[in-house]
Design a protein around this motif. Sequence first.
Motif, PDB file in Angstrom:
ATOM      1  N   ARG A  61      79.480 -20.558  -6.967  1.00  0.00           N
ATOM      2  CA  ARG A  61      78.716 -21.606  -7.641  1.00  0.00           C
ATOM      3  C   ARG A  61      77.431 -21.915  -6.872  1.00  0.00           C
ATOM      4  O   ARG A  61      76.365 -22.104  -7.471  1.00  0.00           O
ATOM      5  N   ASP A  74      85.626 -18.141  -5.530  1.00  0.00           N
ATOM      6  CA  ASP A  74      86.501 -18.406  -6.664  1.00  0.00           C
ATOM      7  C   ASP A  74      86.071 -17.514  -7.825  1.00  0.00           C
ATOM      8  O   ASP A  74      85.201 -17.873  -8.625  1.00  0.00           O
ATOM      9  N   GLU A  84      85.990 -18.659 -11.556  1.00  0.00           N
ATOM     10  CA  GLU A  84      84.869 -19.445 -12.079  1.00  0.00           C
ATOM     11  C   GLU A  84      83.958 -18.613 -12.967  1.00  0.00           C
ATOM     12  O   GLU A  84      83.322 -19.130 -13.895  1.00  0.00           O
ATOM     13  N   ARG A  90      82.317 -28.078   1.694  1.00  0.00           N
ATOM     14  CA  ARG A  90      83.397 -27.523   0.850  1.00  0.00           C
ATOM     15  C   ARG A  90      83.553 -28.301  -0.450  1.00  0.00           C
ATOM     16  O   ARG A  90      84.649 -28.468  -0.968  1.00  0.00           O
ATOM     17  N   ARG A  91      82.417 -28.757  -1.005  1.00  0.00           N
ATOM     18  CA  ARG A  91      82.444 -29.413  -2.308  1.00  0.00           C
ATOM     19  C   ARG A  91      82.233 -28.409  -3.442  1.00  0.00           C
ATOM     20  O   ARG A  91      82.599 -28.690  -4.585  1.00  0.00           O
ATOM     21  N   VAL A  92      81.581 -27.284  -3.143  1.00  0.00           N
ATOM     22  CA  VAL A  92      81.361 -26.238  -4.149  1.00  0.00           C
ATOM     23  C   VAL A  92      81.701 -24.894  -3.532  1.00  0.00           C
ATOM     24  O   VAL A  92      81.630 -24.712  -2.321  1.00  0.00           O
ATOM     25  N   SER A  93      82.062 -23.936  -4.394  1.00  0.00           N
ATOM     26  CA  SER A  93      82.396 -22.600  -3.918  1.00  0.00           C
ATOM     27  C   SER A  93      81.133 -21.799  -3.638  1.00  0.00           C
ATOM     28  O   SER A  93      80.028 -22.172  -4.052  1.00  0.00           O
ATOM     29  N   PRO A 143      89.631 -28.719  -0.544  1.00  0.00           N
ATOM     30  CA  PRO A 143      88.284 -28.132  -0.455  1.00  0.00           C
ATOM     31  C   PRO A 143      88.094 -27.043  -1.498  1.00  0.00           C
ATOM     32  O   PRO A 143      89.050 -26.369  -1.894  1.00  0.00           O
ATOM     33  N   ALA A 144      86.861 -26.897  -1.938  1.00  0.00           N
ATOM     34  CA  ALA A 144      86.558 -25.837  -2.903  1.00  0.00           C
ATOM     35  C   ALA A 144      86.807 -24.488  -2.252  1.00  0.00           C
ATOM     36  O   ALA A 144      86.537 -24.299  -1.060  1.00  0.00           O
TER      37      ALA A 144
END
Length: 289
Positions: free
Chosen positions: A126, A30, A33, A120-123, A25-26
């Motif tokens: 983001r 993060d 990034e 949980r595909r992107v943080s 999971p992302a």
Amino acid sequence: MAKDDEVVEQQGREFHGKDYRDPPPAPLVDAEELVKWSLYRAVIAEFVATLLFLYITVLTVIGYSRQSDTTHGGDQCGGVGLLGIAWAFGGMIFVLVYCTAGISGGHINPAVTFGLFLARRVSLVRAILYMVAQCLGAVCGCGLAKAFQRAYYERYGGGANMLQAGYSKGTGLGAEIIGTFVLVYTVLSATDPKRSARDSHVPVLAPLPIGFAVFMVHLATIPITGTGINPARSFGAAVMYNKEKAWDDQWIFWVGPFIGAAIAAFYHQHVLRAAAIKALGSFRSSSAL
């Protein structure tokens, strides 16, 4: 022969077992990034895609209103009609998702970004930057439409989403929830990494069902709310039109899509993909060791 068939079947099971593993999971936050050009390139792509989306679709809505306005020399049966408006929205999403999927994922919608964040595909970093870029892009896209056709823009409502006469706020909210559920559920299914790993043609075809989902939802909900299912689209049009009615109903086009996206993410991740059950099974296996 029976033995050979058994060997082939066993090899097939081994292949499928190694064929796919869920990506991690992302991360929730993060910070790394923030120093990567790829993030800002993706944010720019979301901004430009949303700008183009609003520019084309709002002008389509205004053009149809002008051509069908009998009080100003129009023909009631003129213009593209509601079917054409739905095609404009669905077609633009198809084109823009296809163009930007490899750069930003082709969200073009804060509700889609929110659903992918919950999956949980992107943080979180983001997701927030995408939403800001999408809203700014929507404002700029509507601003261009207004600049080119100011008189018609003001006369025909600027493509702003508003609850239509005869419908209650509860009905409008429900339409936005269900419509966004259909869209985000389609996005999650069409971009499922498990499906992509086993069916190489899926990444190419993913924009098609997403565009069709937008098209079908517009057919169903244009008469109710004008179809939002995209908070950036509703926000950008409201900012540039800036009339009381558009702002009075604005909450419907934020609350509804975010609820619909959350339900779609939960349904896809925890019911269809049984993420919670898999996690529990993994925990039990590690505990037994």
